[in-house]
Design a protein around this motif. Sequence first.
Motif, PDB file in Angstrom:
ATOM      1  N   PHE A 442      -1.659  -3.028   8.440  1.00 58.22           N
ATOM      2  CA  PHE A 442      -0.492  -2.134   7.493  1.00 58.22           C
ATOM      3  C   PHE A 442      -1.105  -2.772   6.180  1.00 58.22           C
ATOM      4  CE2 PHE A 442      -0.501  -6.690   8.377  1.00 58.22           C
ATOM      5  CZ  PHE A 442       0.436  -7.689   7.233  1.00 58.22           C
ATOM      6  N   ALA A 443      -1.153  -2.691   5.010  1.00 59.49           N
ATOM      7  CA  ALA A 443      -1.574  -2.679   3.841  1.00 59.49           C
ATOM      8  C   ALA A 443      -2.692  -3.804   3.935  1.00 59.49           C
ATOM      9  CB  ALA A 443      -1.544  -2.885   2.750  1.00 59.49           C
ATOM     10  N   GLY A 467       4.730  -0.300  11.130  1.00 58.06           N
ATOM     11  CA  GLY A 467       2.912   0.439  10.308  1.00 58.06           C
ATOM     12  C   GLY A 467       2.014   1.657  11.851  1.00 58.06           C
ATOM     13  N   ASN A 468       1.221   1.465  10.622  1.00 58.19           N
ATOM     14  CA  ASN A 468       0.112   2.255  11.381  1.00 58.19           C
ATOM     15  C   ASN A 468       0.126   3.558  10.521  1.00 58.19           C
ATOM     16  OD1 ASN A 468      -2.218   3.583  12.365  1.00 58.19           O
ATOM     17  ND2 ASN A 468      -1.433   3.354  14.755  1.00 58.19           N
ATOM     18  N   VAL A 469       1.308   4.697  11.283  1.00 63.47           N
ATOM     19  CA  VAL A 469       1.741   5.651  10.117  1.00 63.47           C
ATOM     20  C   VAL A 469       3.581   5.842  10.307  1.00 63.47           C
ATOM     21  CG1 VAL A 469       0.267   7.322  10.705  1.00 63.47           C
ATOM     22  CG2 VAL A 469       1.514   7.173  12.348  1.00 63.47           C
ATOM     23  N   TRP A 470       3.858   6.163   9.061  1.00 62.18           N
ATOM     24  CA  TRP A 470       5.394   6.456   8.991  1.00 62.18           C
ATOM     25  C   TRP A 470       5.721   7.558  10.377  1.00 62.18           C
ATOM     26  CZ3 TRP A 470       8.005   4.430   5.988  1.00 62.18           C
ATOM     27  CH2 TRP A 470       8.233   3.290   4.940  1.00 62.18           C
ATOM     28  N   GLU A 471       6.948   7.516  10.747  1.00 63.08           N
ATOM     29  CA  GLU A 471       7.293   7.847  11.454  1.00 63.08           C
ATOM     30  C   GLU A 471       9.315   8.637  10.942  1.00 63.08           C
ATOM     31  OE1 GLU A 471       7.564   6.089  15.193  1.00 63.08           O
ATOM     32  OE2 GLU A 471       5.843   4.962  14.998  1.00 63.08           O
ATOM     33  N   LEU A 499      12.320   8.881   7.069  1.00 59.54           N
ATOM     34  CA  LEU A 499      10.767   8.079   7.885  1.00 59.54           C
ATOM     35  C   LEU A 499      11.523   6.778   7.450  1.00 59.54           C
ATOM     36  CD1 LEU A 499       8.478   9.979   5.372  1.00 59.54           C
ATOM     37  CD2 LEU A 499       8.284   9.500   8.152  1.00 59.54           C
ATOM     38  N   ARG A 500      10.662   5.965   9.117  1.00 57.81           N
ATOM     39  CA  ARG A 500      10.916   4.556   9.568  1.00 57.81           C
ATOM     40  C   ARG A 500       8.990   4.137  10.187  1.00 57.81           C
ATOM     41  NH1 ARG A 500      15.579   2.024  10.103  1.00 57.81           N
ATOM     42  NH2 ARG A 500      17.612   2.934  10.455  1.00 57.81           N
ATOM     43  N   GLY A 501       9.374   3.147  10.087  1.00 59.04           N
ATOM     44  CA  GLY A 501       7.865   2.083  10.253  1.00 59.04           C
ATOM     45  C   GLY A 501       7.520   1.824   9.358  1.00 59.04           C
ATOM     46  N   GLY A 502       6.954   1.904   8.389  1.00 59.67           N
ATOM     47  CA  GLY A 502       5.458   2.225   7.738  1.00 59.67           C
ATOM     48  C   GLY A 502       4.324   2.825   7.557  1.00 59.67           C
ATOM     49  N   SER A 503       3.240   1.754   7.299  1.00 57.61           N
ATOM     50  CA  SER A 503       1.731   2.849   7.604  1.00 57.61           C
ATOM     51  C   SER A 503       1.165   1.534   6.940  1.00 57.61           C
ATOM     52  CB  SER A 503       1.720   3.696   6.978  1.00 57.61           C
ATOM     53  OG  SER A 503       1.287   3.818   4.946  1.00 57.61           O
ATOM     54  N   PHE A 504      -0.128   1.698   7.554  1.00 61.44           N
ATOM     55  CA  PHE A 504      -1.468   1.228   6.569  1.00 61.44           C
ATOM     56  C   PHE A 504      -1.091   1.223   5.174  1.00 61.44           C
ATOM     57  CE2 PHE A 504      -2.548   5.006   7.078  1.00 61.44           C
ATOM     58  CZ  PHE A 504      -3.118   5.715   5.687  1.00 61.44           C
ATOM     59  N   PHE A 505      -0.453   2.450   4.596  1.00 60.21           N
ATOM     60  CA  PHE A 505      -0.568   1.424   3.412  1.00 60.21           C
ATOM     61  C   PHE A 505       0.348   1.354   2.209  1.00 60.21           C
ATOM     62  CE2 PHE A 505      -0.107   3.970  -1.021  1.00 60.21           C
ATOM     63  CZ  PHE A 505      -1.973   3.409  -1.341  1.00 60.21           C
ATOM     64  N   PHE A 506       1.150   0.183   3.017  1.00 59.87           N
ATOM     65  CA  PHE A 506       1.924  -0.294   2.827  1.00 59.87           C
ATOM     66  C   PHE A 506       2.824  -1.909   3.047  1.00 59.87           C
ATOM     67  CE2 PHE A 506       3.385   4.353   2.099  1.00 59.87           C
ATOM     68  CZ  PHE A 506       4.518   3.968   1.047  1.00 59.87           C
ATOM     69  N   TRP A 526      -1.117  12.119   4.265  1.00 60.34           N
ATOM     70  CA  TRP A 526      -1.998  11.675   4.922  1.00 60.34           C
ATOM     71  C   TRP A 526      -1.542  10.141   6.211  1.00 60.34           C
ATOM     72  CZ3 TRP A 526      -5.638   7.068   2.888  1.00 60.34           C
ATOM     73  CH2 TRP A 526      -5.287   6.507   1.522  1.00 60.34           C
ATOM     74  N   ASP A 527      -0.186   9.980   5.862  1.00 62.91           N
ATOM     75  CA  ASP A 527       0.642   8.627   6.642  1.00 62.91           C
ATOM     76  C   ASP A 527       1.466   8.791   7.072  1.00 62.91           C
ATOM     77  OD1 ASP A 527       1.926   8.237   4.170  1.00 62.91           O
ATOM     78  OD2 ASP A 527       1.648   6.078   4.333  1.00 62.91           O
ATOM     79  N   HIS A 528       1.800  10.162   6.700  1.00 62.24           N
ATOM     80  CA  HIS A 528       3.040  10.190   8.092  1.00 62.24           C
ATOM     81  C   HIS A 528       2.796  11.059   9.505  1.00 62.24           C
ATOM     82  CE1 HIS A 528       5.530  11.315   4.085  1.00 62.24           C
ATOM     83  NE2 HIS A 528       5.067  10.078   4.077  1.00 62.24           N
ATOM     84  N   GLY A 529       3.299  10.411  10.108  1.00 63.51           N
ATOM     85  CA  GLY A 529       3.064  11.121  11.989  1.00 63.51           C
ATOM     86  C   GLY A 529       4.056  10.692  12.228  1.00 63.51           C
ATOM     87  N   PHE A 530       4.417  10.996  13.251  1.00 69.59           N
ATOM     88  CA  PHE A 530       6.371  10.977  14.301  1.00 69.59           C
ATOM     89  C   PHE A 530       5.182  10.577  16.617  1.00 69.59           C
ATOM     90  CE2 PHE A 530       3.702  14.979  15.684  1.00 69.59           C
ATOM     91  CZ  PHE A 530       4.556  15.078  16.590  1.00 69.59           C
ATOM     92  N   ARG A 531       6.752  10.275  16.886  1.00 72.78           N
ATOM     93  CA  ARG A 531       7.208   9.866  18.391  1.00 72.78           C
ATOM     94  C   ARG A 531       7.955  10.747  19.000  1.00 72.78           C
ATOM     95  NH1 ARG A 531       5.739   4.464  20.104  1.00 72.78           N
ATOM     96  NH2 ARG A 531       4.871   3.986  17.717  1.00 72.78           N
TER      97      ARG A 531
END
Length: 539
Positions: A442-443, A467-471, A499-506, A526-531
């Motif tokens: 996260f940030a 964290g890591n990337v939004w999903e 979107l869920r989970g947060g990211s490295f930027f938050f 750049w911080d939006h991904g998925f599973r």
Amino acid sequence: MRSEIAHRLGEFAAADHRPADRDDDGARVYLTWRFADQPATTRHQLRQLGFAAGLYVSAPPPLRAAPRLVLATTLLSTLALAAFAVAIHRWVAGDAPRLLPTDAVQNHPTLAAQTLRVIEAAGANTYQLTLGNPRASVTLPPIPAGAEISVNWRWAADGNPVQFRGGDSFLLRAGALAEPIRACGKGWPQRSLAVIATPYSDPAARQLAIRLLDKGSADQVLVGVDWQAHLNAWRGPSQALNRNTQVLVILPPGQDANTTAGVLADHPGAWAVITADDLAALARAVDFPGARPVDEHAGLPWRVLRTSGETRLYGGPASRTENGIEWVSICPGSFTMGSRQGEAMAQQDEIVEPARVVTLSPFAMAASETTNAQYAQGVSGHPKKDDRPVVDVNWQEARSFCQQLGGDLPSEAQWEYAARGGSRTRWSFGDDESQLGRHAWFADNASNARPVKQKQANPLGLYDMHGNVWEWTLDTYGDYQAGNFVDSEGPKAAGRRVLRGGSFFFSPAALRSAFRFGIDPVLRYWDHGFRCVRVPPQH
């Protein structure tokens, strides 16, 4: 609430209340059991709650303190449920009683499987009903054949642990996780009970109890040296339920296994007696995929002393790897979605009163966010092939990739259920923000997406849920509805997607299990991904 209980119970009377010198005026329903045959505590509590109102001219006399107060406490909770469960509308002679849930969704097979609804013959034209769930149930007074019974299941907080009065044993129904997910799989019993026959003051015994509960291997754990005195009351009288209940007894070294086996001899379900020199080591060892039989070949630090039938231990969700993607099998269950009013960091769009309780069918979820390497296998021309999460994909691109795998994006409910892993805290590991760096990028510790599976997994063995990337999730963003729900209704035709989970930027607040926000599905960042998920899990 109390007036409703009194009104309901006032319509009933026992068989020995029926007038012998005149015709019945039809003012009340006469049950098949005799009031005079019930224990004094039962008669007193029935009178206090309004049973057979109008047949007595004075209030019940004070009840002398019972030598085992656990009986009074148990009966009081039983009667409180009976006031709502035993609303008999009519009789159809000869037929078994029918349960009529007050909310139609409670008849959904997925939700019904989370409850106990055991109906068994109890004599001539009477039946015994055991209602509840594997962690807490009650057996009602005998019910006439043909009765139609209104029933309502409600999820509510309960004390934990609870000490058996008059003894040194404690009963636990949850460990560190407030809503632990039960074990599942072919042949898993309807109820799983465990006994740790050591003093509750032993930290290692408590550690083992917590591990068994958090893993879903045990629905209830009794810890104490006088456990034998409480076994029958704890199991309950239902033979049908006990046939589908396994009991695991863990003895300290040197204790007589023959005596314990004799106590368990009349248990109609599977049971096993084991001993372990180091309970803390056994607790740490209960961390493996799927279920193992309780035997000497399970690879656990125990000695198996006696068994009857096949008792099993569950160490966590099983997983399988296919085309480079690890799929974790998530057992079905119910959980409270969103945040509570007044909860620290909670946002208004997470809160709904009364609670939103969601029951989910089993599904499989990818253990990590979809990586560049995984994405490149299904999308030709994707330039990156590393273990960092794929980003800069919009909602439809993410969904299309999951559908190629025979799955889909997770619903919001599936995502939060999996992220929590049975917890009700801000993050799956608890509320201590200082521990977030052990579980998430996260940030405070990252400036871009990092390779997956570098931080600690959550209770279900899923990585980077925080964290890591939004999903991306399947659902359209909108206000929550209160009530009970089963599975997802799927995406609506248009609107922002969640979107869920947060990211490295938050910051940490955005990484909470309950945090959510909606965004236009055509956008990519750049911080939006998925599973992905699969329903049902592939085997």
